[in-house]
Design a protein around this motif. Structure first.
Motif, PDB file in Angstrom:
ATOM      1  N   GLU A 124       0.882  -1.342  -0.005  1.00 11.96           N
ATOM      2  CA  GLU A 124      -0.077   0.056  -0.116  1.00 11.96           C
ATOM      3  C   GLU A 124       0.815   1.087   0.058  1.00 11.96           C
ATOM      4  OE1 GLU A 124      -2.694  -0.289   3.234  1.00 11.96           O
ATOM      5  OE2 GLU A 124      -3.765  -2.038   2.440  1.00 11.96           O
ATOM      6  N   SER A 125       2.086   1.227   0.569  1.00  9.30           N
ATOM      7  CA  SER A 125       3.018   2.177   0.488  1.00  9.30           C
ATOM      8  C   SER A 125       4.351   2.066   0.787  1.00  9.30           C
ATOM      9  CB  SER A 125       2.762   3.130   1.870  1.00  9.30           C
ATOM     10  OG  SER A 125       2.709   2.574   3.097  1.00  9.30           O
ATOM     11  N   GLY A 126       5.488   2.966   0.476  1.00  3.34           N
ATOM     12  CA  GLY A 126       6.742   2.691   0.459  1.00  3.34           C
ATOM     13  C   GLY A 126       7.331   3.201   1.838  1.00  3.34           C
ATOM     14  N   PRO A 127       8.436   3.051   2.139  1.00  7.75           N
ATOM     15  CA  PRO A 127       9.491   2.467   1.021  1.00  7.75           C
ATOM     16  C   PRO A 127       9.290   0.760   0.922  1.00  7.75           C
ATOM     17  CG  PRO A 127      10.696   3.964   2.573  1.00  7.75           C
ATOM     18  CD  PRO A 127       9.294   3.823   3.280  1.00  7.75           C
ATOM     19  N   LEU A 128       9.465   0.525  -0.147  1.00  3.89           N
ATOM     20  CA  LEU A 128       9.676  -1.065  -0.382  1.00  3.89           C
ATOM     21  C   LEU A 128      11.036  -1.426  -0.583  1.00  3.89           C
ATOM     22  CD1 LEU A 128       8.366  -3.918  -1.218  1.00  3.89           C
ATOM     23  CD2 LEU A 128       7.994  -2.735  -3.348  1.00  3.89           C
ATOM     24  N   VAL A 129      11.524  -2.820   0.053  1.00  2.00           N
ATOM     25  CA  VAL A 129      12.522  -3.184  -0.166  1.00  2.00           C
ATOM     26  C   VAL A 129      12.615  -4.562  -1.084  1.00  2.00           C
ATOM     27  CG1 VAL A 129      14.565  -4.645   0.619  1.00  2.00           C
ATOM     28  CG2 VAL A 129      13.937  -2.513   1.846  1.00  2.00           C
ATOM     29  N   ILE A 130      13.075  -4.264  -2.432  1.00  4.47           N
ATOM     30  CA  ILE A 130      13.022  -5.561  -3.252  1.00  4.47           C
ATOM     31  C   ILE A 130      14.277  -6.439  -3.021  1.00  4.47           C
ATOM     32  CG2 ILE A 130      12.937  -6.384  -5.447  1.00  4.47           C
ATOM     33  CD1 ILE A 130      11.439  -4.206  -6.547  1.00  4.47           C
ATOM     34  N   TYR A 131      14.422  -7.394  -2.600  1.00  3.30           N
ATOM     35  CA  TYR A 131      15.833  -8.508  -2.209  1.00  3.30           C
ATOM     36  C   TYR A 131      15.621  -9.344  -3.321  1.00  3.30           C
ATOM     37  CZ  TYR A 131      18.723 -11.655  -0.001  1.00  3.30           C
ATOM     38  OH  TYR A 131      19.820 -12.518   0.184  1.00  3.30           O
ATOM     39  N   ASP A 132      16.601  -9.407  -4.199  1.00  4.95           N
ATOM     40  CA  ASP A 132      16.798  -9.995  -5.065  1.00  4.95           C
ATOM     41  C   ASP A 132      18.060 -11.087  -5.004  1.00  4.95           C
ATOM     42  OD1 ASP A 132      16.751 -11.732  -7.642  1.00  4.95           O
ATOM     43  OD2 ASP A 132      17.701  -9.986  -8.723  1.00  4.95           O
ATOM     44  N   ASP A 133      17.431 -12.287  -4.360  1.00  4.13           N
ATOM     45  CA  ASP A 133      18.522 -13.658  -4.389  1.00  4.13           C
ATOM     46  C   ASP A 133      18.087 -14.630  -5.248  1.00  4.13           C
ATOM     47  OD1 ASP A 133      20.790 -14.724  -3.353  1.00  4.13           O
ATOM     48  OD2 ASP A 133      19.555 -15.502  -1.542  1.00  4.13           O
ATOM     49  N   ASP A 134      17.360 -14.384  -6.380  1.00  6.22           N
ATOM     50  CA  ASP A 134      17.066 -15.132  -7.618  1.00  6.22           C
ATOM     51  C   ASP A 134      18.287 -14.758  -8.385  1.00  6.22           C
ATOM     52  OD1 ASP A 134      15.823 -16.891  -9.351  1.00  6.22           O
ATOM     53  OD2 ASP A 134      15.171 -15.078 -10.218  1.00  6.22           O
ATOM     54  N   GLN A 135      18.324 -13.660  -8.712  1.00  2.00           N
ATOM     55  CA  GLN A 135      19.679 -12.859  -9.390  1.00  2.00           C
ATOM     56  C   GLN A 135      19.488 -13.132 -10.935  1.00  2.00           C
ATOM     57  OE1 GLN A 135      23.513 -13.593  -7.562  1.00  2.00           O
ATOM     58  NE2 GLN A 135      22.555 -13.826  -5.775  1.00  2.00           N
ATOM     59  N   ILE A 136      18.402 -13.649 -11.581  1.00  2.00           N
ATOM     60  CA  ILE A 136      18.247 -13.925 -13.084  1.00  2.00           C
ATOM     61  C   ILE A 136      17.508 -12.751 -13.602  1.00  2.00           C
ATOM     62  CG2 ILE A 136      17.130 -15.649 -14.610  1.00  2.00           C
ATOM     63  CD1 ILE A 136      17.176 -17.668 -12.242  1.00  2.00           C
ATOM     64  N   TYR A 137      16.158 -12.585 -13.758  1.00  2.00           N
ATOM     65  CA  TYR A 137      15.598 -11.459 -14.544  1.00  2.00           C
ATOM     66  C   TYR A 137      14.457 -10.869 -13.778  1.00  2.00           C
ATOM     67  CZ  TYR A 137      12.157 -14.881 -15.874  1.00  2.00           C
ATOM     68  OH  TYR A 137      10.898 -15.601 -15.945  1.00  2.00           O
ATOM     69  N   LEU A 138      13.740 -11.677 -12.873  1.00  2.00           N
ATOM     70  CA  LEU A 138      12.444 -11.196 -12.357  1.00  2.00           C
ATOM     71  C   LEU A 138      12.716  -9.904 -11.306  1.00  2.00           C
ATOM     72  CD1 LEU A 138       9.617 -11.694 -12.970  1.00  2.00           C
ATOM     73  CD2 LEU A 138       9.724 -13.336 -11.061  1.00  2.00           C
ATOM     74  N   GLY A 139      13.859 -10.019 -10.650  1.00  2.00           N
ATOM     75  CA  GLY A 139      13.750  -8.943  -9.636  1.00  2.00           C
ATOM     76  C   GLY A 139      14.120  -7.670 -10.421  1.00  2.00           C
ATOM     77  N   ALA A 215      11.986   0.428   5.785  1.00  2.00           N
ATOM     78  CA  ALA A 215      11.133  -0.008   4.840  1.00  2.00           C
ATOM     79  C   ALA A 215       9.665  -0.268   5.554  1.00  2.00           C
ATOM     80  CB  ALA A 215      11.530  -1.293   4.299  1.00  2.00           C
ATOM     81  N   GLN A 216       8.737  -0.151   4.870  1.00  2.00           N
ATOM     82  CA  GLN A 216       7.211  -0.461   5.180  1.00  2.00           C
ATOM     83  C   GLN A 216       6.819  -1.808   4.818  1.00  2.00           C
ATOM     84  OE1 GLN A 216       5.209   1.372   7.198  1.00  2.00           O
ATOM     85  NE2 GLN A 216       7.030   2.567   7.434  1.00  2.00           N
ATOM     86  N   SER A 217       7.693  -2.399   3.823  1.00  5.69           N
ATOM     87  CA  SER A 217       7.347  -3.772   3.240  1.00  5.69           C
ATOM     88  C   SER A 217       8.376  -4.370   2.497  1.00  5.69           C
ATOM     89  CB  SER A 217       6.100  -3.799   2.417  1.00  5.69           C
ATOM     90  OG  SER A 217       6.137  -2.721   1.351  1.00  5.69           O
ATOM     91  N   VAL A 218       8.544  -5.540   2.459  1.00  3.51           N
ATOM     92  CA  VAL A 218       9.507  -6.293   1.432  1.00  3.51           C
ATOM     93  C   VAL A 218       9.115  -7.076   0.592  1.00  3.51           C
ATOM     94  CG1 VAL A 218       9.899  -8.039   3.359  1.00  3.51           C
ATOM     95  CG2 VAL A 218      11.917  -7.498   1.826  1.00  3.51           C
ATOM     96  N   LEU A 219       9.633  -7.300  -0.745  1.00  2.00           N
ATOM     97  CA  LEU A 219       9.456  -8.171  -1.726  1.00  2.00           C
ATOM     98  C   LEU A 219      10.628  -9.216  -1.704  1.00  2.00           C
ATOM     99  CD1 LEU A 219       7.849  -9.274  -4.133  1.00  2.00           C
ATOM    100  CD2 LEU A 219       8.702  -7.339  -5.426  1.00  2.00           C
ATOM    101  N   LEU A 220      10.398 -10.431  -1.573  1.00  3.90           N
ATOM    102  CA  LEU A 220      11.433 -11.329  -1.392  1.00  3.90           C
ATOM    103  C   LEU A 220      11.453 -12.070  -2.901  1.00  3.90           C
ATOM    104  CD1 LEU A 220      10.831 -12.757   2.026  1.00  3.90           C
ATOM    105  CD2 LEU A 220      12.676 -11.024   1.301  1.00  3.90           C
ATOM    106  N   VAL A 221      12.384 -12.045  -3.687  1.00  3.19           N
ATOM    107  CA  VAL A 221      12.838 -12.681  -4.939  1.00  3.19           C
ATOM    108  C   VAL A 221      13.756 -13.554  -4.769  1.00  3.19           C
ATOM    109  CG1 VAL A 221      12.917 -12.569  -7.433  1.00  3.19           C
ATOM    110  CG2 VAL A 221      11.903 -10.541  -6.003  1.00  3.19           C
TER     111      VAL A 221
END
Length: 230
Positions: A124-139, A215-221
């Motif tokens: 709903e709001s930021g800041p949003l942390v995107i954590y990319d440990d997939d390291q391919i393309y989707l992050g 951060a208010q939320s985190v997206l785990l990739v």
């Protein structure tokens, strides 16, 4: 009927088999369909469209939507040879390439996965942390996709650049340039360690020095868990 199920059905049909394809959802396509709705991936829908059209024109195919099957249902069909292409789901516990331990989280309701975003469930709001440990393309794709929704984004990865796998497709430079031009803050060489109430905690790959990102939320990739049951 994701990419694997569609391709399997098509190859068996070409070899002369009578094939029944049962899809649990309302549309064929699986991952190809959901990812094609993200910014920049619209053309990926053809992966599913080509195969679906081929199968729909075949006299040797029976296609069924909204047909979620239990093991008992499959046995009752009396079909001797059965292929399971049940896909996978993105993990929400932080386990990925660099971190193999399940994270403790004080706010599970604000932890998102790529499946959430592709289903239209956004922070709903930021800041949003995107954590990319997939390291391919989707992050990288998700970072650019979510930036258009107006969120303030911090992109963190254990890698030394954004989406390093995309060096194989000669797209890495373009992906990272796009994120920089979209004013997405980038932090490299850090592994996630804790998800706290208003902070995501990381450790440096090399020194172990702690990094706290508000951060208010985190997206785990991070990693997908395969679905192996009916």
């Amino acid at each position: 009927s994701g990419p694997a199920g569609l391709e399997c059905a098509m190859q068996l049909e070409r070899r002369g088999y009578k094939v029944t394809l049962a899809e649990a959802k309302k549309e064929y396509g699986g991952r190809a369909l959901s990812e094609s709705r993200l910014k920049g991936l619209n053309a990926w829908r053809r992966v599913a469209d080509y195969r679906i059209r081929y199968l729909q024109q075949s006299a040797n195919m029976d296609l069924f939507l909204e047909s979620k099957l239990s093991a008992e249902n499959v046995i009752d069909l009396g079909i001797k040879n059965i292929f399971l292409a049940t896909g996978s789901k993105w993990r929400s516990d932080g386990v990925g390439r660099s971190n193999r331990k399940i994270l403790s989280s004080q706010r599970q309701q604000k932890v998102f996965t790529p499946d959430d975003i592709m289903a239209g469930n956004y922070p709903e709001s930021g800041p949003l942390v995107i954590y990319d440990d997939d390291q391919i393309y989707l992050g990288g794709v998700l970072a650019e996709h979510l930036k258009d929704s107006g969120l303030e984004i911090v992109f963190v990865t254990p890698a030394n650049n954004v989406s390093p796998w995309c060096e194989n497709t000669l797209e890495q430079h373009r992906v990272q340039r796009s994120l920089i031009n979209n004013n997405i803050e980038l932090k490299f060489g850090h592994v996630i360690s804790k998800i706290l109430e208003d902070t995501i905690q990381f450790e440096c790959n090399f020194s172990g020095k702690r990094l706290n990102v508000p951060a208010q939320s985190v997206l785990l990739v991070t990693e997908r868990s395969r679905e192996i049951s009916l």
